[in-house]
Design an enzyme around this catalytic site. Sequence first.
Site, PDB file in Angstrom:
ATOM      1  N   LYS A  88      -4.968   7.387 -19.460  1.00 22.23           N
ATOM      2  CA  LYS A  88      -5.124   7.900 -20.821  1.00 22.23           C
ATOM      3  C   LYS A  88      -3.855   7.641 -21.630  1.00 22.23           C
ATOM      4  O   LYS A  88      -3.548   6.509 -21.913  1.00 22.23           O
ATOM      5  CB  LYS A  88      -5.488   9.389 -20.764  1.00 22.23           C
ATOM      6  CG  LYS A  88      -6.568   9.721 -19.716  1.00 22.23           C
ATOM      7  CD  LYS A  88      -7.943   9.176 -20.065  1.00 22.23           C
ATOM      8  CE  LYS A  88      -8.928   9.285 -18.914  1.00 22.23           C
ATOM      9  NZ  LYS A  88      -9.070  10.614 -18.335  1.00 22.23           N
ATOM     10  N   TYR A 136     -11.279  18.978 -15.778  1.00 20.25           N
ATOM     11  CA  TYR A 136     -11.907  17.663 -15.922  1.00 20.25           C
ATOM     12  C   TYR A 136     -13.135  17.578 -14.995  1.00 20.25           C
ATOM     13  O   TYR A 136     -13.099  18.117 -13.875  1.00 20.25           O
ATOM     14  CB  TYR A 136     -10.867  16.598 -15.567  1.00 20.25           C
ATOM     15  CG  TYR A 136     -11.406  15.197 -15.588  1.00 20.25           C
ATOM     16  CD1 TYR A 136     -11.707  14.559 -16.782  1.00 20.25           C
ATOM     17  CD2 TYR A 136     -11.632  14.506 -14.398  1.00 20.25           C
ATOM     18  CE1 TYR A 136     -12.210  13.273 -16.801  1.00 20.25           C
ATOM     19  CE2 TYR A 136     -12.136  13.216 -14.412  1.00 20.25           C
ATOM     20  CZ  TYR A 136     -12.428  12.616 -15.613  1.00 20.25           C
ATOM     21  OH  TYR A 136     -12.928  11.345 -15.626  1.00 20.25           O
ATOM     22  N   ASP A 194      -2.574  19.769 -14.488  1.00 20.51           N
ATOM     23  CA  ASP A 194      -2.996  18.473 -15.028  1.00 20.51           C
ATOM     24  C   ASP A 194      -2.524  18.434 -16.484  1.00 20.51           C
ATOM     25  O   ASP A 194      -3.015  19.179 -17.328  1.00 20.51           O
ATOM     26  CB  ASP A 194      -4.527  18.356 -14.929  1.00 20.51           C
ATOM     27  CG  ASP A 194      -5.063  17.004 -15.426  1.00 20.51           C
ATOM     28  OD1 ASP A 194      -4.373  16.354 -16.242  1.00 20.51           O
ATOM     29  OD2 ASP A 194      -6.173  16.620 -15.012  1.00 20.51           O
ATOM     30  N   ARG A 212       0.844  -1.192   0.000  1.00 21.93           N
ATOM     31  CA  ARG A 212       0.000   0.000   0.000  1.00 21.93           C
ATOM     32  C   ARG A 212       0.887   1.253   0.000  1.00 21.93           C
ATOM     33  O   ARG A 212       0.504   2.298  -0.487  1.00 21.93           O
ATOM     34  CB  ARG A 212      -0.938   0.013   1.210  1.00 21.93           C
ATOM     35  CG  ARG A 212      -2.069   1.036   1.032  1.00 21.93           C
ATOM     36  CD  ARG A 212      -2.986   1.138   2.243  1.00 21.93           C
ATOM     37  NE  ARG A 212      -2.329   1.796   3.344  1.00 21.93           N
ATOM     38  CZ  ARG A 212      -2.202   1.303   4.570  1.00 21.93           C
ATOM     39  NH1 ARG A 212      -2.689   0.112   4.884  1.00 21.93           N
ATOM     40  NH2 ARG A 212      -1.573   1.972   5.503  1.00 21.93           N
TER      41      ARG A 212
HETATM   42  C1  LIG Z   1      -9.523  11.121 -17.168  1.00 22.87           C
HETATM   43  C2  LIG Z   1      -8.971  12.363 -16.638  1.00 22.87           C
HETATM   44  C3  LIG Z   1      -8.784  12.528 -15.264  1.00 22.87           C
HETATM   45  C4  LIG Z   1      -9.192  11.480 -14.245  1.00 22.87           C
HETATM   46  O1  LIG Z   1      -8.450  10.302 -14.402  1.00 22.87           O
HETATM   47  P1  LIG Z   1      -9.001   8.826 -13.995  1.00 22.87           P
HETATM   48  O2  LIG Z   1      -7.808   7.970 -14.248  1.00 22.87           O
HETATM   49  O3  LIG Z   1     -10.163   8.516 -14.872  1.00 22.87           O
HETATM   50  O4  LIG Z   1      -9.379   8.901 -12.569  1.00 22.87           O
HETATM   51  C5  LIG Z   1      -8.217  13.720 -14.829  1.00 22.87           C
HETATM   52  N1  LIG Z   1      -7.866  14.689 -15.685  1.00 22.87           N
HETATM   53  C6  LIG Z   1      -8.045  14.565 -17.020  1.00 22.87           C
HETATM   54  C7  LIG Z   1      -7.637  15.680 -17.918  1.00 22.87           C
HETATM   55  C8  LIG Z   1      -8.598  13.405 -17.544  1.00 22.87           C
HETATM   56  O5  LIG Z   1      -8.794  13.292 -18.868  1.00 22.87           O
END
Ligand SMILES: *Cc1c(COP(=O)(O)O)cnc(C)c1O
Length: 408
Positions: free
Chosen positions: A220, A123, A195, A70
């Site tokens: 992604k 997001y 982000d 963890r």
């Molecule tokens: C998908 C996404 C997230 C969240 O990620 P998860 O892995 O689905 O929790 C955050 N920021 C952006 C820009 C995203 O496309």
Amino acid sequence: MCLLDLKGEKSVKQPIDPAAGTLAVWAGEEERIKQATQVPVFHSVAFGYHNLDQWLEVALGRQSGHIYSRNTNPTVGVFEEKVRRLEGAEAATSAASGMAVISAALFALLKPGDRVVSVRDTYGGTHQMFTEFLPRFHIQAVLCDTTDPEAIEAEIAAGCQLLYLESPTNPTCKVMDLKRLADAGHSAGAICIVDNTFATPINQNPLALGADLVLHSATKYLGGHADALGGVICGRRDLVEKIYHFREINGASLDPNAAYLLLRGMKTLHLRVRQQNASALAVARFLEAHPAVARVFYPGLESHPGHGIARRQMRGFGGMLSFMLADNRLEAVGRLLPRLRYAHAAANLGAVETIVGPPATTSHVECSAETRAAMGIPEGLIRYSTGIEETEDLIADLAQALACFEVG
Ligand SMILES: *Cc1c(COP(=O)(O)O)cnc(C)c1O
């Protein structure tokens, strides 16, 4: 958690910093475990010690090693190290998903009474953190117009502990001047988080533009194959340590098997992103000229209001674009999507397959139709995540599908 002084010694010895594509393949993997070409998946909850003194040193963080998965795990550690090197960061830590890393960062770095400055176009899940959860802990999030840097600077100057940015944004690909805003954040004593999911470290490195922390939904582009969830954040060591500490207690740790899949995906990150950059630009130009399309949002287009900033701060414009049909209704989107042969209609992005979907059922499903409207997201918008298929096939596919709108 991966720190420069524990894992980065070999990189320090290298005379020149290799290019991102070389790092995508090699970073974190210089030291082969039992001569294995690939990083083994350590499906082990715990790691044992014969020597109590050594156990204690590792437990206290004075010696590198693993105790309990963890907290840290060797497979997960290699993944963190690869991203750390690609973003040029001091330290990196990970979590079970992008949202797990975003919420860990917010809860680790904020306290009641703090003020967050961010934008309306983050997001959907992040937007929900700002509007639904942070206020319960008496943390105010001020969400500014994404394209109004003066307004953002004014809110920062009014008092701000954390500046949270995302560029390009999801789903309308707005671009923010990261250097300018990070400087404003620092003048106010705020921590600046970016982000970088849409851009990937191949196209943009926010730390080099002044951000303190950069994060990714590894689900992604980093993983790239739509088969594993994960999140990663890297940057200033003192901040990463706080986030790591929160995450080890909160427990939303990255699974070693997911870390392995993400690592395998990352070895082709630069090849995929190069292809996606090229295809997305060609697709955006094609759509812009198509009579059934009202508007195309892609930072690589000269018509995009953020094009100039994108040129300065990005090396490529990314694989994400969105477009509005001339018939701006969800029903029209419903007619188009089944006609596309090479686009999977799903709530995901950044994979090898082209993926399409309206924000109403994907990134902004958490938001009400009114919130989406207030965020400037038309109901008839289609988000198009360019895959690695051949460019001409994607364009031909869009052309045959869009033909259903041509009247007379
Ligand atoms: C998908 C996404 C997230 C969240 O990620 P998860 O892995 O689905 O929790 C955050 N920021 C952006 C820009 C995203 O496309």
